[in-house]
Design an enzyme around this catalytic site. Structure first.
Site, PDB file in Angstrom:
ATOM      1  N   ARG A 132      38.521 -12.785   7.677  1.00 19.44           N
ATOM      2  CA  ARG A 132      39.371 -11.543   7.683  1.00 19.44           C
ATOM      3  C   ARG A 132      38.672  -9.980   7.436  1.00 19.44           C
ATOM      4  O   ARG A 132      39.238  -9.032   7.184  1.00 19.44           O
ATOM      5  CB  ARG A 132      40.494 -11.711   6.832  1.00 19.44           C
ATOM      6  CG  ARG A 132      41.389 -12.866   7.117  1.00 19.44           C
ATOM      7  CD  ARG A 132      42.065 -12.998   8.367  1.00 19.44           C
ATOM      8  NE  ARG A 132      42.839 -14.007   8.740  1.00 19.44           N
ATOM      9  CZ  ARG A 132      42.965 -14.496   9.965  1.00 19.44           C
ATOM     10  NH1 ARG A 132      42.501 -14.172  10.919  1.00 19.44           N
ATOM     11  NH2 ARG A 132      44.112 -15.483  10.040  1.00 19.44           N
ATOM     12  N   ASP A 159      38.035 -15.218  20.008  1.00 21.62           N
ATOM     13  CA  ASP A 159      39.103 -16.223  19.366  1.00 21.62           C
ATOM     14  C   ASP A 159      40.305 -15.460  18.799  1.00 21.62           C
ATOM     15  O   ASP A 159      40.115 -14.537  18.341  1.00 21.62           O
ATOM     16  CB  ASP A 159      38.605 -16.958  18.299  1.00 21.62           C
ATOM     17  CG  ASP A 159      39.313 -17.994  17.582  1.00 21.62           C
ATOM     18  OD1 ASP A 159      40.114 -18.565  18.438  1.00 21.62           O
ATOM     19  OD2 ASP A 159      39.659 -18.140  16.401  1.00 21.62           O
ATOM     20  N   ASP A 202      39.289 -24.080  11.577  1.00 20.78           N
ATOM     21  CA  ASP A 202      40.069 -22.870  12.001  1.00 20.78           C
ATOM     22  C   ASP A 202      40.859 -22.312  10.775  1.00 20.78           C
ATOM     23  O   ASP A 202      42.032 -21.843  10.901  1.00 20.78           O
ATOM     24  CB  ASP A 202      40.982 -23.154  13.222  1.00 20.78           C
ATOM     25  CG  ASP A 202      41.513 -21.952  13.908  1.00 20.78           C
ATOM     26  OD1 ASP A 202      41.016 -20.920  13.522  1.00 20.78           O
ATOM     27  OD2 ASP A 202      42.307 -22.262  14.797  1.00 20.78           O
ATOM     28  N   HIS A 249      46.798 -15.965   6.111  1.00 21.57           N
ATOM     29  CA  HIS A 249      47.709 -15.097   6.291  1.00 21.57           C
ATOM     30  C   HIS A 249      48.391 -14.833   5.124  1.00 21.57           C
ATOM     31  O   HIS A 249      49.103 -15.759   4.462  1.00 21.57           O
ATOM     32  CB  HIS A 249      48.696 -15.381   7.530  1.00 21.57           C
ATOM     33  CG  HIS A 249      48.041 -15.483   8.848  1.00 21.57           C
ATOM     34  ND1 HIS A 249      47.732 -14.221   9.653  1.00 21.57           N
ATOM     35  CD2 HIS A 249      47.698 -16.328   9.569  1.00 21.57           C
ATOM     36  CE1 HIS A 249      47.133 -14.718  10.708  1.00 21.57           C
ATOM     37  NE2 HIS A 249      47.297 -16.051  10.836  1.00 21.57           N
TER      38      HIS A 249
HETATM   39  O1  DOR Z   1      46.337 -20.155  14.575  1.00 24.38           O
HETATM   40  C1  DOR Z   1      45.377 -19.471  14.885  1.00 24.38           C
HETATM   41  N1  DOR Z   1      45.120 -18.304  14.007  1.00 24.38           N
HETATM   42  N2  DOR Z   1      45.027 -19.454  15.907  1.00 24.38           N
HETATM   43  C2  DOR Z   1      43.990 -18.416  16.351  1.00 24.38           C
HETATM   44  O2  DOR Z   1      43.675 -18.580  17.503  1.00 24.38           O
HETATM   45  C3  DOR Z   1      43.793 -17.183  15.720  1.00 24.38           C
HETATM   46  C4  DOR Z   1      44.028 -17.494  14.051  1.00 24.38           C
HETATM   47  C5  DOR Z   1      43.899 -16.443  13.531  1.00 24.38           C
HETATM   48  O3  DOR Z   1      43.269 -15.473  13.361  1.00 24.38           O
HETATM   49  O4  DOR Z   1      44.954 -16.224  12.572  1.00 24.38           O
HETATM   50 ZN    ZN Z   2      41.830 -19.776  18.350  1.00 26.31          ZN
HETATM   51 ZN    ZN Z   3      40.479 -19.732  15.388  1.00 30.55          ZN
END
Ligand code: DOR
Ligand code: ZN
Ligand code: ZN
Length: 462
Positions: free
Chosen positions: A86, A174, A343, A347
């Protein structure tokens, strides 16, 4: 800047020159697992000057700092090719300091950060500024992934060569697919001359306008769905472009059994493709959006039901039906996937909890949950511990083209020491990430990292 010693972390040793790095450390009594060298057995690990000096030794040098690993597993530090840290621009969700603290707590000694930042990682200037933040704040190695297109808008290609020279280990838009197929072709051409992967998020933008997997559960909840085909159509396109160009395609976060099967068939035909699978897609299904908390493919006790439409179950690609979790596991067992990655997508409250499921941001926090989740699949008898550690160490190191992920004498002493038995409950307080957005909150997991060392320095002890 590229290379294992380059673009990464603050050297605490630098604060007092030489002090930490010159220490001799002896890790005693653990079970050493080093898949790169075919090692799985009891022994000690000796570290000198930040490097592995010996493995399985009985030598106990005077003055060595001792780490008691009795009952613990000692393995190379874990490596995650897919995280969202981030920075720059979204520091309310995660910072380099908090994201790498979470990485260390999860046993990771190296992570690769995705470019969907503000600004996107699409210029040498932005990469250089990020390098400064990493040097000031990171507690594990961080390697950046640059965008494929300027602003990730799929209109104009980045300067692949300049970004690779500035330390980008791969290229990705992405968060979105690269819509322009000609641009994907150019990226794959660049991947050949640079020997760096094009890491694709596969999602047909016209079909993927829902909030969860399209199926029985989405229909019963009245939520607009994202069909499996949205992912598979772009996997097919990108496999074709990879076959056409000979470029290195790396398919991110495969979530459907058929998508994985297509990758396997392409590999069998000699297409230059690598792929990753995420722990959450192996154990969670779309029923989790309705509140179910069963860890599929495992023998773990189910968690207490969650609230329906919990925004923490919203992720992209979405949680799929049980048939896909089973199909992905089968493909992992047969060698279709090169690596496991997280991944990690932190958030903050307003983007997650504060809004409706439909409006909530997509993503799950993953760095601290990956190892315990994979261990549950090992306990269920589906995977060997050796393979799980391999997919999290030497295999990602190979894709990075770096001499990491092993305990070979002479290698940097990056290690993960974990207790496979310890149980713990997932809460915001037990996690180091700034954003504990995971549907595992409240659940009890087994397997806890005790020490994470980078270049012989303890970066996590819990
Ligand atoms: O769930 C996801 N979050 N998929 C993505 O491709 C991006 C990622 C994000 O950046 O929050
Ligand atoms: Zn992704
Ligand atoms: Zn990702």
């Amino acid at each position: 800047m590229a290379g294992p010693g380059g673009f990464f972390l603050r050297s605490r040793a630098g604060e007092e020159p030489g002090s930490t790095m010159s220490e001799t450390i002896l890790i005693t009594g653990g079970r050493i697992i080093d898949p790169a060298n075919g090692i799985d057995g009891p022994g000690d690990v000796l570290i000198r000057n930040g490097k592995i000096a010996a493995v399985g030794v009985s030598e106990h040098p005077d003055g060595a700092v001792r780490i008691d690993a009795t009952g613990l597993i000692v393995c190379p530090g874990l490596i995650d090719l897919h995280v969202h840290l981030r920075t720059p621009g979204f520091e309310q969700k995660e910072t380099i300091a908090t994201g790498t603290a979470a990485a260390a707590a999860g046993g990771f000694t190296a992570v690769c950060c995705m470019p969907n930042t503000r600004p996107a990682l699409d210029s040498v200037e932005t990469l250089n500024l990020l390098a400064e933040t990493i040097a000031a704040e990171a507690s594990v190695r961080v390697f950046p992934i640059a965008a494929i297109s300027m602003g990730r808008k799929s209109e104009e290609a980045v300067d692949f060569d300049a970004l690779a020279a500035a330390g980008a280990i791969g290229f990705s838009d992405d968060g979105d697919s690269t819509r322009d197929s000609k641009l994907m072709r150019a990226a794959l051409d660049a991947s050949k001359r640079l020997d760096r992967p094009v890491m694709v998020h596969c999602e047909d933008w016209t079909l993927a306008d829902g909030a969860m997997n399209e199926g029985d559960v989405s229909r019963s909840l009245g939520i607009k769905g994202i069909p499996a085909e949205a992912e598979e159509i772009i996997i097919a396109r990108d496999l074709l472009l990879s076959a056409m160009t000979g470029g290195w395609l790396h398919v991110c976060h495969v979530s459907t059994a058929r998508g994985a099967e297509m990758i396997r068939l392409a590999k069998e035909r000699g297409v230059r493709v690598t792929a990753e699978v995420m722990p959450h897609h192996l154990v969670m299904t779309d029923a989790w959006v309705a509140g179910e908390r069963t860890m599929h493919n495992t023998n773990e006790p189910a968690g207490a039901p969650g609230a329906p439409k919990d925004p923490n179950t919203k992720v992209n690609p979405p949680l799929r039906p049980e048939s896909d979790t089973k199909g992905l596991l089968t493909e992992l067992q047969r060698g279709t996937f090169d690596i496991v990655a997280t991944d990690h997508a932190p958030h903050a409250e307003p983007e997650k909890g504060g809004s409706s499921f439909e409006k909530a941001a997509m993503g799950m926090s993953g760095l601290e949950l990956a190892l315990p989740t994979m261990l549950a699949l090992v306990r269920a008898g589906h995977l060997s511990l050796n393979d799980v550690i391999r997919w999290l160490t030497i295999e990602p190191a190979k894709l990075l083209r770096m001499p990491l992920g092993t305990l070979t004498p002479g290698a940097d002493a990056d290690l993960c020491i974990f207790d496979p038995e310890a149980t713990w409950t997932v809460t915001p307080e037990t996690l180091r990430t700034k954003s504990p957005n995971t549907p595992l909150l409240g659940m009890t997991l087994q397997g806890r990292v005790r020490y994470t060392l980078v270049q012989g320095e303890v970066r996590f002890n819990g």
